[in-house]
Enzyme design. Structure first.
Site, short mmCIF file in Angstrom:
data_model
loop_
_atom_site.label_atom_id
_atom_site.label_comp_id
_atom_site.label_asym_id
_atom_site.label_seq_id
_atom_site.Cartn_x
_atom_site.Cartn_y
_atom_site.Cartn_z
N HIS A 209 -10.26 -5.40 -3.72
CA HIS A 209 -8.94 -5.63 -3.14
C HIS A 209 -9.08 -6.05 -1.69
O HIS A 209 -10.06 -5.71 -1.02
CB HIS A 209 -8.05 -4.39 -3.24
CG HIS A 209 -8.67 -3.14 -2.68
ND1 HIS A 209 -9.62 -2.41 -3.37
CD2 HIS A 209 -8.49 -2.49 -1.50
CE1 HIS A 209 -9.98 -1.37 -2.64
NE2 HIS A 209 -9.32 -1.39 -1.50
N VAL B 22 -11.04 2.82 -3.67
CA VAL B 22 -10.66 2.40 -5.02
C VAL B 22 -11.65 1.31 -5.48
O VAL B 22 -11.74 0.25 -4.87
CB VAL B 22 -9.22 1.86 -5.05
CG1 VAL B 22 -8.85 1.41 -6.47
CG2 VAL B 22 -8.23 2.91 -4.55
N ASP C 162 0.85 -1.19 0.00
CA ASP C 162 0.00 0.00 0.00
C ASP C 162 0.89 1.25 0.00
O ASP C 162 1.91 1.31 0.69
CB ASP C 162 -0.91 -0.01 1.24
CG ASP C 162 -2.06 0.98 1.10
OD1 ASP C 162 -3.22 0.51 0.95
OD2 ASP C 162 -1.82 2.20 1.15
N ILE C 163 0.48 2.25 -0.75
CA ILE C 163 1.27 3.48 -0.87
C ILE C 163 1.26 4.29 0.43
O ILE C 163 2.18 5.08 0.67
CB ILE C 163 0.75 4.33 -2.05
CG1 ILE C 163 1.82 5.27 -2.57
CG2 ILE C 163 -0.54 5.06 -1.70
CD1 ILE C 163 1.49 5.90 -3.92
N ASN D 254 -12.94 -3.46 2.04
CA ASN D 254 -14.00 -2.47 2.09
C ASN D 254 -14.84 -2.58 0.82
O ASN D 254 -14.31 -2.57 -0.29
CB ASN D 254 -13.39 -1.07 2.20
CG ASN D 254 -12.59 -0.90 3.47
OD1 ASN D 254 -13.03 -1.31 4.55
ND2 ASN D 254 -11.39 -0.35 3.37
#
Ligand code: 5GP
Length: 125
Positions: A108, A104, A33-34, A95
């Site tokens: 995921h 997003v 994750d960024i 989520n």
């Protein structure tokens, strides 16, 4: 909700923007994750176009469902947080939709760990 192929994970899958890759196979891609919220914070995404878990669970072929979840487990082991790797364990989060604050719109799973991640929901006893 129709799939929007301009979302950031679709762009990562197309190679239009980079990611810090952990693993990839025919069915799924895993990357860091960024904006990590724990010492280990990986994202695993299917290569198919699914908006959220509801879409994925209803519409993905069995091979993609199986391949995806196999990769989630593999990532936990690769990153050393799985109990089978003498790690402390991890939490999986997905989520799905507005009430869950999904940002997003490509399905995921977050894999978070590397330290105690607290109780499951804010305010839970
Ligand atoms: P969501 O709220 O949809 O479950 O979580 C989306 C996650 O994607 C967030 O944790 C966010 O930090 C991560 N994210 C958003 N944009 C990027 C990106 O360009 N690269 C990576 N690696 N992660 C991203």
């Amino acid at each position: 909700m129709p799939y929007d192929d301009s979302n950031i994970f679709a762009r990562i899958l197309r190679g239009e923007i980079p990611c810090n890759k952990i693993a990839e196979d025919d069915h799924a891609l895993a990357f860091h994750d960024i904006a990590p919220q724990a010492p280990v914070h990986a994202l695993v995404i299917p290569k198919g176009a699914y908006t959220d878990f509801d879409d994925f669970s209803a519409n993905a072929p069995d091979a993609e469902l199986a391949g995806f979840w196999r990769m989630v487990g593999q990532v936990g082991r690769m990153l050393g947080v799985a109990q089978s790797q003498s790690g402390g364990g991890y939490r999986l989060i997905s989520n799905a939709g507005a009430d869950a604050h999904q940002e997003v719109p490509h399905f995921h799973v977050h894999l978070v760990g590397g330290h105690p991640v607290g109780r499951m929901l804010p305010g839970a006893g």
